[in-house]
Design an enzyme around this catalytic site. Structure first.
Site, mmCIF file in Angstrom:
data_model
loop_
_atom_site.group_PDB
_atom_site.id
_atom_site.type_symbol
_atom_site.label_atom_id
_atom_site.label_comp_id
_atom_site.label_asym_id
_atom_site.label_seq_id
_atom_site.Cartn_x
_atom_site.Cartn_y
_atom_site.Cartn_z
ATOM 1 N N TYR A 64 38.093 35.996 43.224
ATOM 2 C CA TYR A 64 37.952 36.584 44.553
ATOM 3 C C TYR A 64 36.492 36.914 44.828
ATOM 4 C CZ TYR A 64 42.995 37.217 43.879
ATOM 5 O OH TYR A 64 44.328 37.021 43.606
ATOM 6 N N HIS A 148 45.917 33.397 35.488
ATOM 7 C CA HIS A 148 45.803 33.083 36.908
ATOM 8 C C HIS A 148 45.970 31.588 37.191
ATOM 9 C CE1 HIS A 148 43.391 34.158 40.831
ATOM 10 N NE2 HIS A 148 44.689 34.011 41.033
#
Length: 346
Positions: A64, A148
């Protein structure tokens, strides 16, 4: 509105560690310049709004903003009582310096450091990722580590996803187990875009939690086929990301509305229009039903819609407090717009 007014859900990990999730959590990708740049001041105000409305679960990831989300959380969390916060980040990507034109996420993340992602689900890769995240976050411990994006959406094919799953289970999973076993993290899991891949992982290892992005919503309940029953059977917690399916369940079926990170196709627009019409007949906003619906499932511990501005966070908290009549869920099921076996909020 406070954490107490919209509730918390306690979860106990495989090794007995307790985590108290606020049912409304905060996903940090939007304040890391997702789709548009936001200033440091705006990011701070947004995070402060999340705290003020009662959010105490914050999720982040190296991806992010290519580290920006973690560093912005660093500044925000300083001085906050750490024992009140549930903090999760992710492993599987290392960030490496590169030329600006080579950075990851061009067109998705804006004004980020010049870094490119390098997928690494190995034992050493996970250990390095955790060390870097601790440094960026400025904390001594992280509560939850998610592997992830070992999924088809990210890697382009089932074959590529299967290779990443094998890499994780042969290497990185051992690192996660070691960190959990030594008490350095309280829980381990995976952040996944497809429920089928989450189920594959749940059967392959001893995970505590899954962060499932957009695949159990007012619009989609296929995860009830086998994944969510498996979670019930094994006591696995689920954090639900993307409860608005990338926007359409918040904005409604307007032209250009986003579904799954792309403009919604006609059949999705039509289905959402039908759902919205029934919501309106019960004096319920579409977004209110969308945010509350996943919490009807007993294994969903938190919903994390995120937000790029303080008013969006405040709106989510207000939505969470809406009263939803049982007749709404019943009519959606009668019209086959909601699975008959979907548990709904009381």
């Amino acid at each position: 509105m406070t954490a107490r007014s919209f509730g918390t859900r306690a979860f106990t990990s495989r090794l007995g560690a307790r985590l108290d999730f606020t049912v409304l959590g905060f996903g940090s990708a939007p304040v890391a310049n997702l789709y548009r740049a936001v200033s440091e001041e705006t990011a701070d105000l947004t995070l402060t709004a999340a705290w003020d409305v009662g959010c105490r679960y914050f999720d982040t990831a190296p991806l992010y903003g290519l580290g920006l989300a973690e560093t912005r959380l660093n500044r925000f969390l300083r001085g906050k009582p750490r024992q009140e916060v549930v903090l999760s980040t992710k492993v599987g990507r290392l960030l490496r310096l590169c030329r600006p034109e080579e950075r990851t996420g061009i067109g998705k993340f804006f004004d980020t450091p010049s870094r490119r992602e390098v997928f690494d689900y190995s034992y050493d890769g996970v250990m390095r990722s955790v060390e870097f995240s601790l440094e960026r976050l400025g904390v001594d411990a992280i509560d939850i580590l998610y592997a992830h994006d070992v999924d088809i959406f990210t890697h382009g094919s089932k074959e590529a996803s299967d290779r990443r799953i094998a890499e994780l289970m042969d290497g990185g999973y051992r690192a996660l187990e070691k960190l959990r076993g030594e008490g350095l993290v309280k829980a381990i899991g995976a952040g996944i875009n497809e429920w089928q891949v989450a189920e594959t992982l749940a059967r392959a290892g001893d995970f505590d939690l899954f962060l499932l992005a957009g695949r159990y919503t007012l619009l989609e309940q296929e995860a009830l086929t086998s994944f969510l029953p498996l979670c019930v059977e094994r006591g696995i917690g689920v954090v639900l990301g993307g409860p608005y399916n990338s926007g359409i369940l918040a904005s409604g079926p307007r032209p250009g509305a986003f579904y799954n990170y792309e403009p919604a196709p006609a059949h999705i627009l039509d289905r959402v229009a039908r759902i919205e019409q029934i919501c309106a007949s019960h004096k319920v906003r579409l977004a209110e039903a969308a945010l509350r619906f996943p919490l009807g499932h007993p294994n969903v511990v938190s919903v994390i819609p995120g937000g790029q501005a303080a008013h969006e966070v405040t709106r989510n908290a207000e939505i969470m407090g809406a009263q939803i009549p049982q007749a709404l869920w019943e009519e959606l099921k009668a019209e086959r717009l909601l699975r008959e076996d979907a548990p709904v909020p009381a």
